[in-house]
Motif scaffolding. Sequence first.
Motif, PDB file in Angstrom:
ATOM      1  N   GLU A  80      31.163  26.276 -32.339  1.00 43.52           N
ATOM      2  CA  GLU A  80      32.201  25.739 -31.462  1.00 43.52           C
ATOM      3  C   GLU A  80      32.312  24.219 -31.579  1.00 43.52           C
ATOM      4  O   GLU A  80      33.404  23.663 -31.452  1.00 43.52           O
ATOM      5  N   ILE A  81      31.180  23.550 -31.798  1.00 47.41           N
ATOM      6  CA  ILE A  81      31.181  22.085 -31.820  1.00 47.41           C
ATOM      7  C   ILE A  81      30.302  21.566 -32.943  1.00 47.41           C
ATOM      8  O   ILE A  81      29.482  22.296 -33.503  1.00 47.41           O
ATOM      9  N   THR A  82      30.480  20.285 -33.250  1.00 41.34           N
ATOM     10  CA  THR A  82      29.525  19.547 -34.068  1.00 41.34           C
ATOM     11  C   THR A  82      29.059  18.363 -33.224  1.00 41.34           C
ATOM     12  O   THR A  82      29.812  17.856 -32.386  1.00 41.34           O
ATOM     13  N   VAL A  83      27.822  17.944 -33.432  1.00 44.60           N
ATOM     14  CA  VAL A  83      27.243  16.867 -32.626  1.00 44.60           C
ATOM     15  C   VAL A  83      26.629  15.829 -33.554  1.00 44.60           C
ATOM     16  O   VAL A  83      25.819  16.174 -34.426  1.00 44.60           O
ATOM     17  N   GLU A  84      27.028  14.571 -33.387  1.00 46.33           N
ATOM     18  CA  GLU A  84      26.440  13.459 -34.129  1.00 46.33           C
ATOM     19  C   GLU A  84      25.811  12.500 -33.124  1.00 46.33           C
ATOM     20  O   GLU A  84      26.493  12.006 -32.227  1.00 46.33           O
ATOM     21  N   THR A  85      24.526  12.255 -33.287  1.00 44.87           N
ATOM     22  CA  THR A  85      23.793  11.450 -32.306  1.00 44.87           C
ATOM     23  C   THR A  85      23.111  10.268 -32.981  1.00 44.87           C
ATOM     24  O   THR A  85      22.566  10.399 -34.078  1.00 44.87           O
ATOM     25  N   ASN A  86      23.165   9.118 -32.328  1.00 42.04           N
ATOM     26  CA  ASN A  86      22.381   7.968 -32.760  1.00 42.04           C
ATOM     27  C   ASN A  86      21.688   7.374 -31.531  1.00 42.04           C
ATOM     28  O   ASN A  86      21.705   7.973 -30.459  1.00 42.04           O
ATOM     29  N   ARG A  87      21.111   6.209 -31.660  1.00 37.99           N
ATOM     30  CA  ARG A  87      20.341   5.621 -30.564  1.00 37.99           C
ATOM     31  C   ARG A  87      21.206   5.225 -29.381  1.00 37.99           C
ATOM     32  O   ARG A  87      20.708   5.111 -28.261  1.00 37.99           O
ATOM     33  N   HIS A  88      22.490   5.042 -29.607  1.00 36.74           N
ATOM     34  CA  HIS A  88      23.345   4.483 -28.566  1.00 36.74           C
ATOM     35  C   HIS A  88      24.279   5.494 -27.907  1.00 36.74           C
ATOM     36  O   HIS A  88      24.613   5.356 -26.732  1.00 36.74           O
ATOM     37  N   TYR A  89      24.727   6.487 -28.645  1.00 31.21           N
ATOM     38  CA  TYR A  89      25.681   7.434 -28.072  1.00 31.21           C
ATOM     39  C   TYR A  89      25.698   8.718 -28.908  1.00 31.21           C
ATOM     40  O   TYR A  89      25.114   8.793 -30.002  1.00 31.21           O
ATOM     41  N   THR A  90      26.391   9.717 -28.400  1.00 30.68           N
ATOM     42  CA  THR A  90      26.556  11.005 -29.077  1.00 30.68           C
ATOM     43  C   THR A  90      28.037  11.323 -29.165  1.00 30.68           C
ATOM     44  O   THR A  90      28.762  11.191 -28.169  1.00 30.68           O
ATOM     45  N   VAL A  91      28.504  11.706 -30.327  1.00 29.37           N
ATOM     46  CA  VAL A  91      29.901  12.105 -30.510  1.00 29.37           C
ATOM     47  C   VAL A  91      29.946  13.626 -30.658  1.00 29.37           C
ATOM     48  O   VAL A  91      29.322  14.197 -31.558  1.00 29.37           O
ATOM     49  N   ILE A  92      30.666  14.260 -29.749  1.00 24.56           N
ATOM     50  CA  ILE A  92      30.838  15.711 -29.778  1.00 24.56           C
ATOM     51  C   ILE A  92      32.258  16.006 -30.241  1.00 24.56           C
ATOM     52  O   ILE A  92      33.225  15.452 -29.704  1.00 24.56           O
ATOM     53  N   THR A  93      32.383  16.865 -31.241  1.00 28.73           N
ATOM     54  CA  THR A  93      33.685  17.224 -31.789  1.00 28.73           C
ATOM     55  C   THR A  93      33.900  18.722 -31.652  1.00 28.73           C
ATOM     56  O   THR A  93      33.041  19.516 -32.049  1.00 28.73           O
ATOM     57  N   VAL A  94      35.018  19.128 -31.075  1.00 24.37           N
ATOM     58  CA  VAL A  94      35.387  20.545 -30.997  1.00 24.37           C
ATOM     59  C   VAL A  94      35.865  20.969 -32.381  1.00 24.37           C
ATOM     60  O   VAL A  94      36.833  20.412 -32.911  1.00 24.37           O
ATOM     61  N   SER A  95      35.181  21.922 -32.978  1.00 27.25           N
ATOM     62  CA  SER A  95      35.398  22.237 -34.391  1.00 27.25           C
ATOM     63  C   SER A  95      36.828  22.652 -34.712  1.00 27.25           C
ATOM     64  O   SER A  95      37.383  22.267 -35.737  1.00 27.25           O
ATOM     65  N   LYS A  96      37.457  23.454 -33.859  1.00 28.37           N
ATOM     66  CA  LYS A  96      38.805  23.939 -34.143  1.00 28.37           C
ATOM     67  C   LYS A  96      39.716  23.600 -32.955  1.00 28.37           C
ATOM     68  O   LYS A  96      40.366  24.471 -32.378  1.00 28.37           O
ATOM     69  N   TYR A  97      39.742  22.321 -32.632  1.00 32.88           N
ATOM     70  CA  TYR A  97      40.475  21.884 -31.443  1.00 32.88           C
ATOM     71  C   TYR A  97      41.951  22.264 -31.507  1.00 32.88           C
ATOM     72  O   TYR A  97      42.546  22.694 -30.511  1.00 32.88           O
ATOM     73  N   ASP A  98      42.572  22.134 -32.674  1.00 35.83           N
ATOM     74  CA  ASP A  98      43.997  22.425 -32.799  1.00 35.83           C
ATOM     75  C   ASP A  98      44.294  23.902 -32.568  1.00 35.83           C
ATOM     76  O   ASP A  98      45.409  24.266 -32.166  1.00 35.83           O
ATOM     77  N   GLU A  99      43.316  24.764 -32.855  1.00 36.27           N
ATOM     78  CA  GLU A  99      43.526  26.185 -32.601  1.00 36.27           C
ATOM     79  C   GLU A  99      43.417  26.486 -31.105  1.00 36.27           C
ATOM     80  O   GLU A  99      44.119  27.344 -30.588  1.00 36.27           O
ATOM     81  N   TYR A 100      42.494  25.781 -30.429  1.00 34.76           N
ATOM     82  CA  TYR A 100      42.330  26.009 -28.994  1.00 34.76           C
ATOM     83  C   TYR A 100      43.462  25.372 -28.194  1.00 34.76           C
ATOM     84  O   TYR A 100      43.908  25.916 -27.180  1.00 34.76           O
ATOM     85  N   GLN A 101      43.924  24.185 -28.644  1.00 37.72           N
ATOM     86  CA  GLN A 101      44.936  23.431 -27.904  1.00 37.72           C
ATOM     87  C   GLN A 101      46.142  23.204 -28.810  1.00 37.72           C
ATOM     88  O   GLN A 101      46.241  22.170 -29.468  1.00 37.72           O
TER      89      GLN A 101
END
Length: 241
Positions: A80-101
């Motif tokens: 459902e999602i991908t998660v990229e994390t570093n020391r300062h913040y985390t970016v969460i991306t909805v994998s198929k956002y255009d299909e859901y919305q």
Amino acid sequence: MNGHIKLHRALTEWGWYKDLPTCKLWLHVLLRANYKACEWKGIEIPRGAFATSYAELAAESGLSVQQVRTALGKLKKTGEITVETNRHYTVITVSKYDEYQSCERDEVTTPAKCPPKSKSKPKTQEADKKLDLTERFSEPVCSAVQDWIRYKKERRDAYEPTGLRNLLTMIENRVKQHGEQAVAEVIRLSMSQGWKGIIWDRIGDKPKKPKADTPMFDGAPAANDWENEWAARVKASRGER
């Protein structure tokens, strides 16, 4: 944060729907995801993504940090999602956002889709995925049951979900009656003899106490023929000599 999101009624058929922390976090992620690309602290955040942290998600959703961490792990696992994390913040991306919305111009002809269902797999594979024998048995029964299930697959006689549930219930009852070691031994005996099913009658075949005049050898009472055969098969299943 203005506007609305779209939810398809088929969401009720989603695998995580009854997992309340995971379902709640998924809805929160959909609400937080950017409707269009934007810039945040000099970083471009694409449509369907947002920058956050575990603590922030916990505060916003009312979940604990551990619940957030566990739920994100499940959503990542099922794509459902991908998660990229570093020391300062985390970016969460909805994998198929255009299909859901879907875009407004497609609203009439193309309804928003619910979280994608995994491709159908044979029922036996789905049962194996959900099966966690460590929650029901401890060693040596857990290992013996896993080997038995693989043994049945190799014979092209794998269990369907209902049959597997009945098998595990039966094994639990036998463990209560006879103990783990005896159950594990009879399962391995059945495999070593190439039997189609587990011969539970053998589990009650325990050597009787010797009478006073029973001959002894090697410090143990002599057994009759069937007892010797049963003991030999158990040893063979363990690889003993």
